[in-house]
Each structure stands twice: as structure tokens, then as C-alpha cells.
Write a protein that holds these residues in place. Structure first.
Motif, PDB file in Angstrom:
ATOM      1  N   LYS A 107       0.851  -1.192   0.000  1.00 16.22           N
ATOM      2  CA  LYS A 107       0.000   0.000   0.000  1.00 16.22           C
ATOM      3  C   LYS A 107       0.883   1.236   0.000  1.00 16.22           C
ATOM      4  CE  LYS A 107      -2.637   1.079   3.705  1.00 16.22           C
ATOM      5  NZ  LYS A 107      -2.549   2.483   4.128  1.00 16.22           N
ATOM      6  N   ILE A 108       0.357   2.315  -0.563  1.00 16.69           N
ATOM      7  CA  ILE A 108       1.032   3.605  -0.574  1.00 16.69           C
ATOM      8  C   ILE A 108       0.150   4.603   0.155  1.00 16.69           C
ATOM      9  CG2 ILE A 108       1.924   5.477  -2.009  1.00 16.69           C
ATOM     10  CD1 ILE A 108       3.543   2.945  -2.321  1.00 16.69           C
ATOM     11  N   ARG A 109       0.756   5.393   1.011  1.00 14.63           N
ATOM     12  CA  ARG A 109       0.029   6.502   1.638  1.00 14.63           C
ATOM     13  C   ARG A 109       0.626   7.797   1.117  1.00 14.63           C
ATOM     14  NH1 ARG A 109       1.010  11.045   5.571  1.00 14.63           N
ATOM     15  NH2 ARG A 109      -1.099  11.636   6.143  1.00 14.63           N
ATOM     16  N   ILE A 110      -0.218   8.623   0.531  1.00 15.60           N
ATOM     17  CA  ILE A 110       0.242   9.928   0.085  1.00 15.60           C
ATOM     18  C   ILE A 110      -0.703  11.003   0.616  1.00 15.60           C
ATOM     19  CG2 ILE A 110       1.365   9.091  -2.021  1.00 15.60           C
ATOM     20  CD1 ILE A 110      -1.045  10.145  -3.606  1.00 15.60           C
ATOM     21  N   ASN A 111      -0.169  12.187   0.765  1.00 16.89           N
ATOM     22  CA  ASN A 111      -0.974  13.364   1.023  1.00 16.89           C
ATOM     23  C   ASN A 111      -1.000  14.124  -0.293  1.00 16.89           C
ATOM     24  OD1 ASN A 111      -2.050  15.849   1.746  1.00 16.89           O
ATOM     25  ND2 ASN A 111      -1.076  15.846   3.761  1.00 16.89           N
ATOM     26  N   PRO A 112      -2.058  13.927  -1.087  1.00 13.69           N
ATOM     27  CA  PRO A 112      -2.043  14.513  -2.436  1.00 13.69           C
ATOM     28  C   PRO A 112      -1.836  16.017  -2.430  1.00 13.69           C
ATOM     29  CG  PRO A 112      -3.828  12.915  -2.212  1.00 13.69           C
ATOM     30  CD  PRO A 112      -3.276  13.148  -0.837  1.00 13.69           C
ATOM     31  N   GLY A 113      -2.170  16.670  -1.325  1.00 10.01           N
ATOM     32  CA  GLY A 113      -1.996  18.116  -1.251  1.00 10.01           C
ATOM     33  C   GLY A 113      -0.544  18.556  -1.310  1.00 10.01           C
ATOM     34  N   ASN A 114       0.390  17.641  -0.978  1.00  8.54           N
ATOM     35  CA  ASN A 114       1.798  18.054  -1.039  1.00  8.54           C
ATOM     36  C   ASN A 114       2.641  17.146  -1.935  1.00  8.54           C
ATOM     37  OD1 ASN A 114       2.659  15.750   0.447  1.00  8.54           O
ATOM     38  ND2 ASN A 114       2.486  16.834   2.399  1.00  8.54           N
ATOM     39  N   ILE A 115       1.986  16.326  -2.743  1.00  4.82           N
ATOM     40  CA  ILE A 115       2.726  15.387  -3.585  1.00  4.82           C
ATOM     41  C   ILE A 115       3.089  15.997  -4.943  1.00  4.82           C
ATOM     42  CG2 ILE A 115       0.885  14.222  -4.870  1.00  4.82           C
ATOM     43  CD1 ILE A 115       3.746  12.490  -2.949  1.00  4.82           C
ATOM     44  N   GLY A 116       2.490  17.169  -5.257  1.00  5.63           N
ATOM     45  CA  GLY A 116       2.831  17.802  -6.527  1.00  5.63           C
ATOM     46  C   GLY A 116       1.615  18.041  -7.396  1.00  5.63           C
ATOM     47  N   SER A 117       1.851  18.291  -8.672  1.00  7.69           N
ATOM     48  CA  SER A 117       0.789  18.649  -9.607  1.00  7.69           C
ATOM     49  C   SER A 117      -0.147  17.478  -9.878  1.00  7.69           C
ATOM     50  CB  SER A 117       1.414  19.102 -10.935  1.00  7.69           C
ATOM     51  OG  SER A 117       2.053  17.993 -11.555  1.00  7.69           O
ATOM     52  N   ARG A 118      -1.267  17.771 -10.532  1.00  9.47           N
ATOM     53  CA  ARG A 118      -2.231  16.726 -10.896  1.00  9.47           C
ATOM     54  C   ARG A 118      -1.579  15.683 -11.788  1.00  9.47           C
ATOM     55  NH1 ARG A 118      -7.681  17.472 -11.043  1.00  9.47           N
ATOM     56  NH2 ARG A 118      -7.758  16.804 -13.212  1.00  9.47           N
ATOM     57  N   ASP A 119      -0.697  16.097 -12.659  1.00  8.40           N
ATOM     58  CA  ASP A 119      -0.020  15.144 -13.540  1.00  8.40           C
ATOM     59  C   ASP A 119       0.819  14.154 -12.743  1.00  8.40           C
ATOM     60  OD1 ASP A 119      -1.125  16.327 -15.753  1.00  8.40           O
ATOM     61  OD2 ASP A 119       0.649  17.522 -16.252  1.00  8.40           O
ATOM     62  N   LYS A 120       1.455  14.644 -11.687  1.00  7.82           N
ATOM     63  CA  LYS A 120       2.275  13.765 -10.858  1.00  7.82           C
ATOM     64  C   LYS A 120       1.403  12.790 -10.082  1.00  7.82           C
ATOM     65  CE  LYS A 120       6.014  17.135 -10.454  1.00  7.82           C
ATOM     66  NZ  LYS A 120       6.732  18.101  -9.576  1.00  7.82           N
ATOM     67  N   VAL A 121       0.282  13.296  -9.551  1.00  9.40           N
ATOM     68  CA  VAL A 121      -0.672  12.412  -8.874  1.00  9.40           C
ATOM     69  C   VAL A 121      -1.174  11.350  -9.836  1.00  9.40           C
ATOM     70  CG1 VAL A 121      -2.923  12.284  -7.741  1.00  9.40           C
ATOM     71  CG2 VAL A 121      -1.366  14.165  -7.201  1.00  9.40           C
ATOM     72  N   HIS A 122      -1.443  11.772 -11.086  1.00  9.78           N
ATOM     73  CA  HIS A 122      -1.953  10.831 -12.084  1.00  9.78           C
ATOM     74  C   HIS A 122      -0.942   9.716 -12.351  1.00  9.78           C
ATOM     75  CE1 HIS A 122      -3.808  10.160 -16.351  1.00  9.78           C
ATOM     76  NE2 HIS A 122      -4.132   9.209 -15.494  1.00  9.78           N
TER      77      HIS A 122
END
Length: 363
Positions: A107-122
Motif C-alpha cells: 500500500k502507498i500513503r500519500i498526502n495529495p496536497g503536497n505530492i505535486g501537480s495533478r499530472d504527478k498524482v496521475h
């Protein structure tokens, strides 16, 4: 009691050599903890042994902070060495998440608010989807988006979570859990109550940064009993300034307490060893503190539904603990071992541990 909330089921692990854990639906609440130290390659063998012990105590999922690519390599090696599902906790750099998923990360836990741009989240979601790796959307009161930092913390946590859920759903990624972590009891309860009515995602619950052992257990108990009674909460971590072992034991005991209060909630389990022990006073003739400390890890690792009593003197010995499947007490150099109130052995204090182990193995 409110009608129990039934969420979607997220499968964690179950590939390669990793054991499967199911979170959500009608599955039991999963206890987890987080590794307390930075890992190095030299630590791997001892870490494997420690992880196996945590697993025996009832830990279903173990999370590691992975702050850089070097840590991702070490985390990945460890994933290859154990059967417990391991989760990578990642902030700021999406490339760390991508690298972790090259290994059998469960499993991966991320805080999308500080992980970077939408492209990076994608990119992270795309790789997770290919590997069937679930992601926890981890929102924390201490790292909210700038525009949500004023006003109600409860509302900010919920809004931040809903924003990230919307991004995940937009990209067609539904294999996720959600946590909204705060260090206050009220915000923990209220945020999870609100979001639970708006999503069927499994919720990871617990008061974060809850403090040292006694304070942290009390704060988590207050929040989690309220949530569990309403059927809210699918996996839990008791965040303590203490050992991983005590986080797991505290989680087990809080879930067990909730199960006794709300027995109709089948997801809450009070199975396993139930330890009762006296607090000790000036009458004590048996070192309950020392004996309990020595035996607690072994007892919690047993897969038996039994009650064990560790009592300090003749006042609260066999009679007060007569319901115990196995008990021990003493006075002076004389130690008594009893079953259901009946004394079965009288021994010296030096023989106590050996005799107790022999009687335990008979159960």
C-alpha cells in the motif's frame, strides 16, 4: 446504535509472498502501527525479526516513512523479506512513490496536497492501478491546503479529503482508503462522522500525535468508542509516543472494549487473551508489575480465547479472579497458580515463570 456503515472492500497485499488483508465491508477492523526509526540496509535482518513479532501480536499492516529514494530502496528490500503487508508513507516527491511500487509494496500513503501537480498524482495512480496497489489518501490537520487553514478544522479536513477523492475518481482510481488525522478528539470524531455519510471508502481512524502512553490511549479511546459505536472505522492506528508493541496492544484493547459495548457490531473483535492484573499496593506479596511486563508479549501473541489473571496478594487472588482460565498470585516466597478459582500448584517464587509456562501450555 446507528445502522452500521458498510464500505467497499480494499484488498491489501495478497500478491507475491505477501499475506492478504481486507479492509472495509464486513471484515474485522484491522490494527496497524508505524515503524519508529529510519531504516538502513544493515537493519534489515533485525527488522524482519521485529516485524514477525509485531505480526504475532496482531498487527495486520505496518507503515514506514519513506522520505527519499535511498529509503525507498531499503523499504523495497524489506518488502521482499516479510509476509506482513508493508505500506510506504510518502510526502512531497511522487518519484518516491513510483519507486516503492517497483517492489512488493502492499500500500502507498500519500498526502495529495503536497505530492505535486495533478499530472504527478496521475502518474502515481496509473502505476498503482497497474499493480493493483491501494492508496490511502492521508489528510492531516497539520498539512492542510493554504486556503483551508482558516476556520473549522473539522470542515477543512473533510473538504481536503473530498478534493482528493474527486481527483482520484476523475482519473478512474477507486482502490483507495481515506484518513483524516487530527490531534483533537472532537475534530477526529466530527470529521469522520461527516465524511462517512458522503463516501463508501474505508476509513482509517485514530487521534494522531495523541501523546505518551496513558494520555494517548485515553484520547484514542474517547474518540474511537464514539466512532465504532456508530459503525465508523475500518482500520486503526493508535499514535503514541511509545513503542509499536504498545500501539498494537492499545488498538486491540480499544477494539475489544468497543466490541463489549456494541456486541452487535460483528467487525469488532474481543478475541484473544484477556489479561487482568491488579495495580499493586502495600499488601502485595507477588511482583505483578514485573511478571506482567515479562509475560505480556507472549500472552498477546497467543491465539487462544482465554482470561489470564496476575494478582498481587491473597485479597485479590484466586477468589476475586476465579473466572480466570489461568491465574497466578503469591505471598512471600510462596506462589499459587490457579484455574477457575481452584489452586492447582503451590511453588516458590523462583519457580513461578517455569510453572506458569507449563500450565499455560495445557490450555
Amino acid at each position: 446504535m446507528k445502522q452500521e456503515r458498510i464500505t467497499k472492500v480494499v484488498k491489501i497485499g495478497g500478491f507475491s509472498h505477501i499475506l492478504p488483508v481486507f479492509i472495509g465491508g464486513t471484515n474485522p477492523v484491522v490494527i496497524q502501527t508505524m515503524w519508529k526509526e529510519r531504516l538502513s540496509l544493515e537493519d534489515l535482518d533485525s527488522a524482519r525479526e521485529h516485524i514477525n513479532m509485531l505480526q504475532s501480536l496482531g498487527c495486520g499492516l505496518l507503515r514506514f516513512a519513506v522520505p527519499d529514494i535511498k529509503s525507498a530502496e531499503v523499504f523495497g528490500r524489506l518488502c521482499e523479506m516479510v509476509t506482513m503487508p508493508l505500506a510506504a508513507d510518502i510526502h512531497f516527491d511522487y518519484k518516491i512513490a513510483l519507486r516503492c511500487m517497483d517492489f512488493p509494496a502492499a500500500k502507498i500513503r500519500i498526502n495529495p496536497g503536497n505530492i505535486g501537480s495533478r499530472d504527478k498524482v496521475h502518474l502515481v495512480l496509473e502505476k498503482a492501478a497497474k499493480g493493483n496497489i491501494p492508496i490511502r489518501i492521508g489528510v492531516n490537520a497539520g498539512s492542510l491546503p493554504d486556503d483551508l487553514r482558516k476556520g473549522s478544522v473539522t470542515e477543512a479536513l473533510v473538504q481536503a479529503a473530498e478534493r482528493e477523492i474527486a481527483v482520484f475518481e476523475e482519473f478512474g482510481f477507486t482502490n483507495y482508503l481515506v484518513s483524516m488525522k487530527a490531534s483533537t478528539i472532537a475534530d477526529t470524531i466530527n470529521a469522520n462522522k461527516i465524511l462517512s455519510a458522503r463516501t463508501d471508502a474505508p476509513l482509517h481512524v485514530g487521534v494522531t500525535e495523541a501523546g505518551p502512553l496513558a494520555a494517548g490511549v485515553a484520547r484514542n479511546m474517547a474518540a474511537l468508542l464514539m466512532l465504532f459505536k456508530e459503525g465508523i472505522g475500518d482500520t486503526v492506528r493508535i499514535s503514541l509516543s511509545d513503542t509499536m508493541e504498545n500501539e498494537i496492544i492499545a488498538g486491540r484493547e480499544i477494539v475489544a472494549a468497543a466490541a463489549r459495548i456494541a456486541p452487535e457490531n460483528a467487525r469488532l473483535s474481543c478475541r484473544g487473551v484477556n489479561i487482568i492484573s491488579c495495580p499493586r499496593c502495600g499488601r502485595h506479596g507477588f511482583d505483578t508489575h514485573g511478571f506482567t511486563s515479562r509475560w505480556m508479549p507472549r500472552l498477546y501473541a497467543l491465539k487462544k480465547d482465554i482470561t489470564v489473571a496476575i494478582m498481587g496478594c491473597e485479597v485479590n487472588g484466586p477468589v476475586e479472579a476465579k473466572h480466570a482460565d489461568l491465574g497466578i498470585t503469591g505471598a512471600g516466597d510462596k506462589v499459587l497458580i490457579f484455574r477457575l478459582g481452584n489452586i492447582v500448584r503451590t511453588i516458590t517464587s523462583s519457580q513461578a515463570d517455569m510453572a506458569f509456562e507449563e500450565e499455560l501450555e495445557k490450555l
